[in-house]
Scaffold this motif. Structure first.
Motif, mmCIF file in Angstrom:
data_model
loop_
_atom_site.group_PDB
_atom_site.id
_atom_site.type_symbol
_atom_site.label_atom_id
_atom_site.label_comp_id
_atom_site.label_asym_id
_atom_site.label_seq_id
_atom_site.Cartn_x
_atom_site.Cartn_y
_atom_site.Cartn_z
ATOM 1 N N ARG A 124 -63.135 42.937 13.204
ATOM 2 C CA ARG A 124 -64.170 43.992 13.080
ATOM 3 C C ARG A 124 -64.654 44.597 11.977
ATOM 4 N NH1 ARG A 124 -63.476 49.016 17.168
ATOM 5 N NH2 ARG A 124 -61.560 48.375 17.753
ATOM 6 N N ASN A 167 -55.042 58.462 13.822
ATOM 7 C CA ASN A 167 -55.444 57.158 14.695
ATOM 8 C C ASN A 167 -56.711 57.247 14.922
ATOM 9 O OD1 ASN A 167 -55.080 55.138 16.328
ATOM 10 N ND2 ASN A 167 -54.513 56.403 18.114
ATOM 11 N N VAL A 222 -59.516 53.874 10.301
ATOM 12 C CA VAL A 222 -60.818 54.449 10.032
ATOM 13 C C VAL A 222 -60.732 55.962 9.641
ATOM 14 C CG1 VAL A 222 -63.053 55.475 11.647
ATOM 15 C CG2 VAL A 222 -61.546 53.136 12.228
ATOM 16 N N SER A 252 -45.471 63.184 13.962
ATOM 17 C CA SER A 252 -46.753 64.114 13.991
ATOM 18 C C SER A 252 -46.110 65.686 14.285
ATOM 19 C CB SER A 252 -47.566 63.930 15.406
ATOM 20 O OG SER A 252 -46.585 63.579 16.541
ATOM 21 N N LYS A 310 -65.534 50.806 27.534
ATOM 22 C CA LYS A 310 -65.593 52.299 26.735
ATOM 23 C C LYS A 310 -66.325 53.258 27.894
ATOM 24 C CE LYS A 310 -66.337 52.385 21.971
ATOM 25 N NZ LYS A 310 -67.143 51.808 20.971
ATOM 26 N N LYS A 344 -68.750 43.978 10.533
ATOM 27 C CA LYS A 344 -69.473 45.050 10.001
ATOM 28 C C LYS A 344 -69.780 44.941 8.471
ATOM 29 C CE LYS A 344 -69.622 47.774 13.363
ATOM 30 N NZ LYS A 344 -68.485 48.240 14.175
ATOM 31 N N ASN A 404 -58.656 43.633 14.165
ATOM 32 C CA ASN A 404 -59.257 45.077 13.478
ATOM 33 C C ASN A 404 -59.729 44.794 12.268
ATOM 34 O OD1 ASN A 404 -58.686 46.849 15.478
ATOM 35 N ND2 ASN A 404 -56.611 47.611 14.771
ATOM 36 N N HIS A 440 -48.514 61.566 7.358
ATOM 37 C CA HIS A 440 -48.963 61.653 8.637
ATOM 38 C C HIS A 440 -50.409 61.130 8.620
ATOM 39 C CE1 HIS A 440 -50.234 64.285 12.411
ATOM 40 N NE2 HIS A 440 -49.807 63.089 12.726
ATOM 41 N N ASN A 449 -51.585 69.566 13.794
ATOM 42 C CA ASN A 449 -51.477 69.662 15.352
ATOM 43 C C ASN A 449 -51.134 70.944 15.600
ATOM 44 O OD1 ASN A 449 -51.721 67.087 16.422
ATOM 45 N ND2 ASN A 449 -49.821 66.499 15.431
HETATM 46 N N1 CAA Z 1 -59.572 49.455 13.242
HETATM 47 C C1 CAA Z 1 -60.726 49.410 12.357
HETATM 48 N N2 CAA Z 1 -61.902 49.697 12.581
HETATM 49 C C2 CAA Z 1 -62.126 50.615 13.751
HETATM 50 C C3 CAA Z 1 -60.928 50.784 14.664
HETATM 51 C C4 CAA Z 1 -59.613 50.033 14.263
HETATM 52 N N3 CAA Z 1 -58.869 50.460 15.099
HETATM 53 N N4 CAA Z 1 -61.118 51.553 15.600
HETATM 54 C C5 CAA Z 1 -62.786 51.727 15.484
HETATM 55 N N5 CAA Z 1 -63.126 51.109 13.992
HETATM 56 C C6 CAA Z 1 -64.185 51.401 13.546
HETATM 57 C C7 CAA Z 1 -65.401 50.758 14.056
HETATM 58 O O1 CAA Z 1 -65.467 49.167 13.641
HETATM 59 C C8 CAA Z 1 -66.654 51.216 13.671
HETATM 60 O O2 CAA Z 1 -66.984 50.957 12.526
HETATM 61 P P1 CAA Z 1 -68.381 51.459 11.619
HETATM 62 O O3 CAA Z 1 -68.583 52.910 11.506
HETATM 63 O O4 CAA Z 1 -68.347 50.699 10.279
HETATM 64 O O5 CAA Z 1 -69.414 50.926 12.729
HETATM 65 C C9 CAA Z 1 -66.050 52.831 13.877
HETATM 66 O O6 CAA Z 1 -64.813 52.722 13.602
HETATM 67 C C10 CAA Z 1 -66.474 53.420 14.988
HETATM 68 O O7 CAA Z 1 -65.979 52.767 16.204
HETATM 69 P P2 CAA Z 1 -66.823 52.652 17.341
HETATM 70 O O8 CAA Z 1 -68.091 52.314 17.118
HETATM 71 O O9 CAA Z 1 -66.036 51.457 17.980
HETATM 72 O O10 CAA Z 1 -66.577 53.858 18.196
HETATM 73 P P3 CAA Z 1 -66.820 55.111 18.042
HETATM 74 O O11 CAA Z 1 -68.258 55.540 17.145
HETATM 75 O O12 CAA Z 1 -66.798 55.711 19.621
HETATM 76 O O13 CAA Z 1 -65.615 55.721 17.085
HETATM 77 C C11 CAA Z 1 -63.519 56.645 16.839
HETATM 78 C C12 CAA Z 1 -64.294 55.582 17.391
HETATM 79 C C13 CAA Z 1 -63.491 56.426 15.310
HETATM 80 C C14 CAA Z 1 -62.228 56.535 17.590
HETATM 81 C C15 CAA Z 1 -64.077 57.959 17.231
HETATM 82 O O14 CAA Z 1 -64.310 58.241 18.401
HETATM 83 C C16 CAA Z 1 -63.281 59.107 16.624
HETATM 84 O O15 CAA Z 1 -63.173 59.711 15.348
HETATM 85 N N6 CAA Z 1 -62.403 59.720 17.593
HETATM 86 C C17 CAA Z 1 -61.537 61.054 17.383
HETATM 87 C C18 CAA Z 1 -60.398 60.533 16.447
HETATM 88 C C19 CAA Z 1 -59.404 61.374 16.229
HETATM 89 O O16 CAA Z 1 -59.726 62.484 16.291
HETATM 90 N N7 CAA Z 1 -58.414 60.865 15.569
HETATM 91 C C20 CAA Z 1 -57.247 61.802 15.535
HETATM 92 C C21 CAA Z 1 -56.143 61.812 16.471
HETATM 93 S S1 CAA Z 1 -55.009 63.034 16.310
HETATM 94 C C22 CAA Z 1 -53.799 61.857 15.639
HETATM 95 O O17 CAA Z 1 -53.861 60.813 15.272
HETATM 96 C C23 CAA Z 1 -52.699 62.545 14.950
HETATM 97 C C24 CAA Z 1 -51.450 63.005 15.853
HETATM 98 O O18 CAA Z 1 -50.536 63.619 15.396
HETATM 99 C C25 CAA Z 1 -51.992 63.564 17.222
#
Ligand code: CAA
Length: 291
Positions: free
Chosen positions: A45, A137, A141, A113, A281, A49, A42, A134, A184
């Motif tokens: 990555r 994920n 990011v 959570s 993906k 960037k 990560n 909390h 949640n």
């Molecule tokens: N570590 C570091 N960077 C990461 C990463 C990781 N694990 N995963 C993604 N990234 C970065 C990428 O490098 C990219 O960076 P830039 O913007 O600088 O280019 C950016 O995040 C976007 O990644 P991708 O281009 O690979 O993919 P994407 O545009 O499809 O985005 C995502 C991926 C950020 C996961 C996006 O789809 C998103 O925001 N999804 C929703 C996530 C969400 O709702 N999370 C909350 C879930 S609920 C929870 O966590 C709590 C609970 O209690 C259930």
């Protein structure tokens, strides 16, 4: 940092990147190795960037040590953050062990959570120093840290954790300890409603997710997000909401219950509402839902 799964490695990543020394603790040495590899990937990555330099990456990795016992890992900690599996009995045992081993004055946070912070705090001898932290994920990011005050959490502890979250580059939001907190309580009924819409045949997987992605500017549709979170996690949070409020509006959709029983858990099992192949993906609607 207790627990080296997805959340644990993400939380260790942001603490180390922000200059904190991190003891990453897990019962499994293999899981610890896997977590370090994921953190490295990560960071790569971020380096690719341009958001982090090679130097920041190597310094951060140098701040993480690994341990297989709580006693060993928390002996000189100022803050312990727990992100073990969402299982009440396991978390209560871990908090008893942390309380016995962590120095006086050490703050105890849980990344749960949905499990009650007040319940976790009550098994320790320092409930005023226990708080919810909390993270979302993917942790490196997502900007939010939902900070949850237990019934006994002292104001100074909340203030410290709010300041700390800002030092991690996050935006803290303080809420009180009721089922599902805020994240949640609002997210899971939306996901459940999406599953009900599929169950009742209102629309297919792709249509439901496209409506929410393009119509509401959500980065992922609710069914894809459920797969990403884990369908077992979604079910267990809905059960906490249902039992905690005694309101039938939180009852998990029978389709979700069936999928979890069938071990279709989403990304982690390779199939949920979509099927997943390593490294791809592309979203393929699971065979169970093709029309
Ligand atoms: N570590 C570091 N960077 C990461 C990463 C990781 N694990 N995963 C993604 N990234 C970065 C990428 O490098 C990219 O960076 P830039 O913007 O600088 O280019 C950016 O995040 C976007 O990644 P991708 O281009 O690979 O993919 P994407 O545009 O499809 O985005 C995502 C991926 C950020 C996961 C996006 O789809 C998103 O925001 N999804 C929703 C996530 C969400 O709702 N999370 C909350 C879930 S609920 C929870 O966590 C709590 C609970 O209690 C259930």
């Amino acid at each position: 940092m207790i627990g080296a799964g997805t959340m644990g490695n993400g939380i260790a990543h942001v603490f180390a990147q922000s200059g904190f020394s991190v003891s990453l603790i897990d019962v499994s040495a293999q899981q610890l190795e896997k977590a370090l590899a994921t953190i490295g990937k990560n960071f790569d990555r971020q380096v690719a960037k341009g958001s982090v330099t090679e130097e920041v990456k190597s310094e951060a990795l140098g701040r993480i040590t690994t341990h297989t016992t709580i006693a060993d890992g928390v002996s000189d900690a100022e803050l312990v953050v727990e992100a073990a599996t969402e299982n009440v009995d396991l978390k209560l045992k871990i908090f008893r062990d942390i309380d016995a081993a962590a120095p006086q004055g050490c703050l105890l946070a849980t990344n749960t959570s949905s499990i009650s912070i007040t319940r976790i705090a009550a098994v320790t001898g320092r409930p005023e120093s226990v708080i919810g932290m909390h993270f979302m994920n993917p942790v490196p990011v997502m900007k939010l840290v939902e900070i949850i005050n237990g019934y006994a959490t002292k104001k100074e502890v909340t203030d410290t954790i709010v300041d700390l979250s800002r030092k991690l580059g996050k935006v803290p939001c303080v809420v009180n300890d009721y089922p599902g907190f805020i994240a949640n309580r609002i997210l899971m009924p939306m996901i459940n409603e999406a599953i009900y819409s599929l169950f009742e045949g209102v629309a297919g997987v792709a249509e439901i997710d496209t409506v929410m992605k393009l119509g509401m500017a959500h980065p992922m549709g609710p069914l894809q997000l459920a797969d990403f979170i884990g369908l077992d996690v979604c079910l267990s949070i809905l059960q906490v909401l249902h039992e905690g409020f005694g309101n039938p509006k939180y009852a998990p959709c029978p389709l979700l219950v069936n999928m979890v029983m069938a071990k279709k858990l989403g990304v982690k099992s390779g199939e949920g509402f979509y099927t997943y192949t390593a490294g791809s993906k592309e979203l393929v609607v699971s065979a169970g839902f093709s029309r």
